[in-house]
Design a protein around this motif. Structure first.
Motif, mmCIF file in Angstrom:
data_model
loop_
_atom_site.group_PDB
_atom_site.id
_atom_site.type_symbol
_atom_site.label_atom_id
_atom_site.label_comp_id
_atom_site.label_asym_id
_atom_site.label_seq_id
_atom_site.Cartn_x
_atom_site.Cartn_y
_atom_site.Cartn_z
ATOM 1 N N SER A 20 -15.146 11.341 -2.608
ATOM 2 C CA SER A 20 -15.433 11.068 -1.196
ATOM 3 C C SER A 20 -14.258 10.440 -0.431
ATOM 4 O O SER A 20 -14.055 10.780 0.742
ATOM 5 N N PRO A 21 -13.437 9.539 -1.040
ATOM 6 C CA PRO A 21 -12.314 8.993 -0.265
ATOM 7 C C PRO A 21 -11.258 10.035 0.083
ATOM 8 O O PRO A 21 -10.389 9.778 0.919
ATOM 9 N N LEU A 22 -11.307 11.207 -0.547
ATOM 10 C CA LEU A 22 -10.273 12.217 -0.333
ATOM 11 C C LEU A 22 -10.615 13.183 0.799
ATOM 12 O O LEU A 22 -9.813 14.052 1.128
ATOM 13 N N TRP A 35 0.854 -1.183 0.000
ATOM 14 C CA TRP A 35 0.000 0.000 0.000
ATOM 15 C C TRP A 35 0.887 1.229 0.000
ATOM 16 O O TRP A 35 2.050 1.187 0.383
ATOM 17 N N THR A 36 0.320 2.343 -0.401
ATOM 18 C CA THR A 36 1.017 3.616 -0.260
ATOM 19 C C THR A 36 0.138 4.552 0.544
ATOM 20 O O THR A 36 -1.051 4.329 0.698
ATOM 21 N N ASP A 37 0.730 5.616 1.052
ATOM 22 C CA ASP A 37 -0.042 6.604 1.797
ATOM 23 C C ASP A 37 -0.732 7.582 0.873
ATOM 24 O O ASP A 37 -1.531 8.398 1.306
ATOM 25 N N ASP A 38 -0.407 7.516 -0.392
ATOM 26 C CA ASP A 38 -1.053 8.410 -1.350
ATOM 27 C C ASP A 38 -2.537 8.099 -1.408
ATOM 28 O O ASP A 38 -2.958 6.946 -1.374
ATOM 29 N N ASP A 39 -3.370 9.147 -1.502
ATOM 30 C CA ASP A 39 -4.817 8.953 -1.416
ATOM 31 C C ASP A 39 -5.442 8.453 -2.700
ATOM 32 O O ASP A 39 -6.612 8.128 -2.737
ATOM 33 N N SER A 40 -4.710 8.406 -3.782
ATOM 34 C CA SER A 40 -5.327 8.029 -5.049
ATOM 35 C C SER A 40 -4.661 6.844 -5.721
ATOM 36 O O SER A 40 -5.170 6.323 -6.694
#
Length: 649
Positions: A639-641, A80-85
Motif C-alpha cells: 500500500s505505501p507504494l 530520509w531518502t526518496d526511495d519508496d522502500s
C-alpha cells in the motif's frame, strides 16, 4: 542507514566466519550471568503466585526483553531518502538467543510471527537464531505464599490489564473497577522515577477500590553502559504483551488488554513524512492481532490481546474519568513520551505530541484544575519551542486536527482509505468499524479546533500586542498574521494624534478596544482555518457505475508495484493462484511461460501492460480496497507504494 547489529544473548557465541556476523557490529546481551547488562526480575511476577514460571514463559520474557533492550540501545538514522522502500531511519537487527525450548521457538510459525509483529511495530529488519541454553540461573527465588491459587480472589480474571500510569490506562482501570470487577494491573518498571509515580497512583486507587486491585510491577531494563540512544521504543508493546502473557498464564486469565485511545492507536499520518514506523503502532489493531496469534501459540490456547478504547478519543478518555468521579487521580498520571529523561518534579515536557494531546483533551473536558501547569517544563500553548521537531510537532498536530474537523466524512474516507482498510481488516463488520473510526477522528478534530479557538480568545490581548513567545504553539499556528489586518500592517498612531493613556480614555472605550482586539483575532483565526484547508474540495464527479478491480488484475498490479520482474514476477502470480489465460493451449503457469520463451514470454509482458493500464484508471481508494481484499498479507508492504507507480515499472 546505520550499520547492522548482531546481538549475542545469554552467552551465545558464533564463529567469526559465520555469515550472520558479516558486516555486523556485535553486541553482547546477558540477563543470566553475574555480569548481566539486561535486568529481568522474574521474582516480581513469580513471588506473587507462589509458583515457578514455565520454561517457555521464561524464554518469552527473555526474548522480549532482549528485543526491547536492543531497540532502546540502538539509535536510528536521522535522514530520509526518496526511495519508496528504504529509510535510513530503519535498522537491521539480528539476534542469537539461547532458549529452553528451541524446537518451539525455531518452528517457522512462531519465528515468522515474531518477525511479522516486530516488523510491523518498528519497520526494522529482524532475524532470529534460537539455540539451546547451556547455563541457566543457579538460584531460585523464595516466593510469598497466597495459599491455593484457585481460591485466590484474582484467579481467572477476564483480562490482565497493562498499566502504564497514563490517562488511558487509569481510565480503563477506574471504569472496570466501578463495574465491580477485579483487576490485575501489570506494569513495566524501566527506571525508578517512573516506578515512583506508578506506585503513588496505585496506592491512591487501592484506597478507593478496596480489595479490587493488585499491582504487579516488573523491573526490566538495561545497564547504563549500553547507553540511552533511542527514545522511540517502538517494540514496547511486544514486551508488554510478553509480561501480560506471563501473568495471565500464571492465573489463567483470558488474555491481556491495553487501554489506549484510538487516535494514538491508529495514528493517521499528521504529515506526509509521518509514515511507517515514524508513526507509532504499539496498539494498532493489526499489531494486536499479530500479538494475539503469537501469545496464543505460546499459551497453547485462545488468548485475547485487545484494546477496549479503540474507538475513543483522548477527550473521551478524560470524560470517562470525570463521569466516574476519578479526576482527582489525574495528578498522579504521566503521559509524556520523554518521561524516562525528566526530573522528579516535572513529569511532562510540554513539547511532545503526547503532552500536546493530553493538554488539549484535559482542557476540552474541563479538567484543567487537576492538571497543574507546574507539572510541565514548558507550557503547551504559550511555552517556547526549539527549532526542528518541537515546532513541527505543534504545527502538524494542529493542522491535522483542523483538517479532520473541516473535511467531510467522505473526504476523510478517501484521504485515509489505505489506513482505514488496514485498521478494520480483522473487524467482523468492517464498514461499521470504519464509520466509527471516521466519527472518532471528526470528534478529535472538533476538539483541537475548539480548544485552539478558545485559547486564541483567552490570550487575545497578548497575541494582539505581540507579547506571546514567537516559538510558542499559538504563535506558530497564527503564523504572526495577527500583526496584520487584511494583508496590511496595523497603523501606528500619527505624530499629531498621540496615543491616549488609560486615564484619558472615555468610559466604556476600554471594553470597545478589547472587543475590537477580539474581533481582529476572530478574523485572523478564520484566515488561519482557511489557510489550513490547503487541499481544495474535490470537484463534483459524475456518478458512473464501475466494477471494482478483480483478483487477477489486483495480483498483477501488486507485483508491478513491488517492482517484480521476470521469474520473480511470474512466481508471485503463481503463488496467489493466478492462472494464465493461455494455460489450456500453452504452459500451465506464468513461470513456465516465461522460461519457455516467446511467444509466451511476450504474452506475459503484454498482459502485464494491459492490466497496469486498467488499474491506473481506478482511484487510489479502490486500489487500496482491492489490495486489502485479495492480498491482505501483502497489504502493509504494497500500500505505501501506490503513490510511486509513475516511477516504477
Amino acid at each position: 542507514m546505520i550499520s547492522p547489529r548482531l546481538f549475542l544473548c545469554s552467552g551465545a557465541k558464533i564463529a567469526p566466519s559465520d555469515p550472520l556476523a558479516a558486516g555486523r557490529q556485535r553486541i553482547n546481551f546477558d540477563s543470566i550471568g553475574r555480569k548481566a547488562n539486561v535486568h529481568i526480575r522474574f521474582e516480581n511476577v513469580a513471588k506473587v503466585f507462589h509458583q515457578h514460571l514455565s520454561p517457555r514463559l521464561v524464554d518469552f520474557l527473555e526474548i522480549a526483553s532482549y528485543v526491547y533492550s536492543a531497540d532502546c540501545a540502538t539509535s536510528r538514522g536521522k535522514a530520509w531518502t526518496d526511495d519508496d522502500s528504504t529509510e535510513p531511519w530503519g535498522r537491521d537487527l539480528a539476534f542469537v538467543i539461547p532458549v529452553r525450548e528451541p524446537d518451539f521457538w525455531n518452528s517457522s510459525e512462531v519465528t515468522d510471527l515474531i518477525i511479522d509483529v516486530l516488523t510491523f511495530l518498528s519497520n526494522d529488519k529482524y532475524s532470529f537464531t534460537f539455540v539451546s541454553l547451556e547455563h541457566d540461573r543457579t538460584h531460585q527465588q523464595q516466593y510469598l505464599e497466597y495459599g491455593e491459587l484457585e481460591d485466590w480472589p484474582f484467579y481467572a480474571t477476564k483480562r490482565v490489564t497493562m498499566f502504564s500510569g497514563g490517562l488511558d490506562s487509569l481510565a480503563g482501570a477506574v471504569e472496570t473497577a466501578r463495574a465491580g470487577e477485579k483487576l490485575v494491573l501489570v506494569s513495566h518498571r524501566p527506571v525508578a522515577m517512573l516506578d515512583s509515580r506508578q506506585r503513588q497512583l496505585f496506592s491512591a486507587l487501592k484506597k478507593e477500590f478496596l480489595n479490587q486491585l493488585i499491582h504487579i510491577p516488573v523491573w526490566i531494563n538495561k545497564s547504563e553502559e549500553l547507553g540511552r540512544r533511542e527514545p522511540t521504543q517502538r517494540t514496547r508493546s511486544f514486551l508488554y504483551s510478553a509480561l501480560g502473557t506471563v501473568v495471565a498464564q500464571s492465573i489463567q486469565a483470558g488474555g491481556v488488554q491495553f487501554f489506549e485511545n484510538g487516535i494514538v492507536s491508529l495514528n493517521l499520518p499528521v504529515a506526509d513524512e509521518a509514515i511507517r514506523a515514524r508513526a507509532s503502532r504499539t496498539t494498532h489493531p493489526v499489531a494486536l492481532q499479530l500479538l494475539r496469534s503469537l501469545c496464543s501459540a505460546v499459551a497453547e490456547r485462545d488468548f485475547a490481546v485487545d484494546n477496549p478504547y479503540i474507538f475513543k478519543t483522548k477527550t473521551d478518555v478524560a470524560t470517562i474519568l470525570s463521569t466516574n468521579k476519578a479526576a482527582h487521580f489525574i495528578p498522579y498520571t504521566c503521559s509524556c513520551a520523554h518521561s524516562m529523561f525528566k526530573s522528579k518534579t516535572q513529569w511532562h515536557c510540554g513539547s511532545c505530541s503526547q503532552c500536546i494531546d493530553r493538554r488539549f483533551a484535559i482542557t476540552a473536558a474541563g479538567l484543567v484544575a487537576y492538571d497543574s501547569e507546574t507539572d510541565y517544563v514548558s507550557d503547551v500553548f504559550l511555552g517556547p519551542r526549539k527549532d526542528g521537531p518541537e515546532k513541527s510537532m505543534a504545527m502538524d498536530y494542529t493542522r491535522h486536527g483542523i483538517e479532520l474537523w473541516r473535511r467531510s466524512e467522505s473526504e476523510l474516507a478517501a484521504r485515509f482509505n489505505a489506513e482505514l482498510s488496514r485498521a478494520v481488516r480483522y473487524e467482523p463488520k468492517r464498514s461499521d468499524a470504519a464509520e466509527r473510526i471516521i466519527s472518532m477522528h471528526k470528534r478529535h478534530g472538533e476538539v483541537v479546533t475548539r480548544v485552539l479557538q478558545d485559547k486564541v480568545v483567552e490570550q487575545a490581548a497578548k497575541l494582539v500586542e505581540g507579547t506571546v513567545d514567537n516559538s510558542s504553539l499559538l504563535s506558530l499556528v497564527l503564523g504572526k498574521k495577527h500583526l496584520e489586518y487584511q494583508g496590511q500592517p496595523v497603523a501606528e498612531p500619527q505624530e499629531d494624534e498621540p496615543a491616549r493613556s488609560p486615564s484619558a480614555t472615555k468610559p466604556g472605550s476600554e471594553v470597545q478596544l478589547q472587543n475590537a482586539a477580539l474581533a481582529k483575532v476572530e478574523v485572523f483565526l478564520q484566515a488561519l482555518l482557511a489557510r489550513f484547508d490547503s487541499v481544495p474540495a474535490p470537484e463534483p464527479i459524475k456518478k458512473k457505475k464501475r466494477r471494482n478491480p478483480g483478483k487477477r488484475d489486483t495480483v498483477i498490479f501488486a507485483a508491478i508495484l513491488a517492482g517484480f520482474k521476470g521469474p520473480r514476477y511470474c512466481s508471485f502470480l503463481d503463488k496467489y493462484g493466478t492462472t494464465s489465460k493461455w494455460s489450456d493451449s500453452g504452459p500451465a503457469t506464468y513461470l513456465k511461460s516465461y522460461q519457455v520463451g516467446d511467444p509466451w514470454r511476450k504474452k506475459v509482458q503484454d498482459e502485464k501492460a494491459r492490466a497496469k493500464l486498467r488499474m491506473q484508471g481506478y482511484p487510489r481508494s479502490s486500489l487500496a480496497t482491492a489490495l486489502n481484499t485479495y492480498l491482505p498479507e501483502e497489504f502493509d508492504k504494497i500500500s505505501p507504494l501506490l503513490a510511486q507507480l509513475a516511477s516504477r515499472e
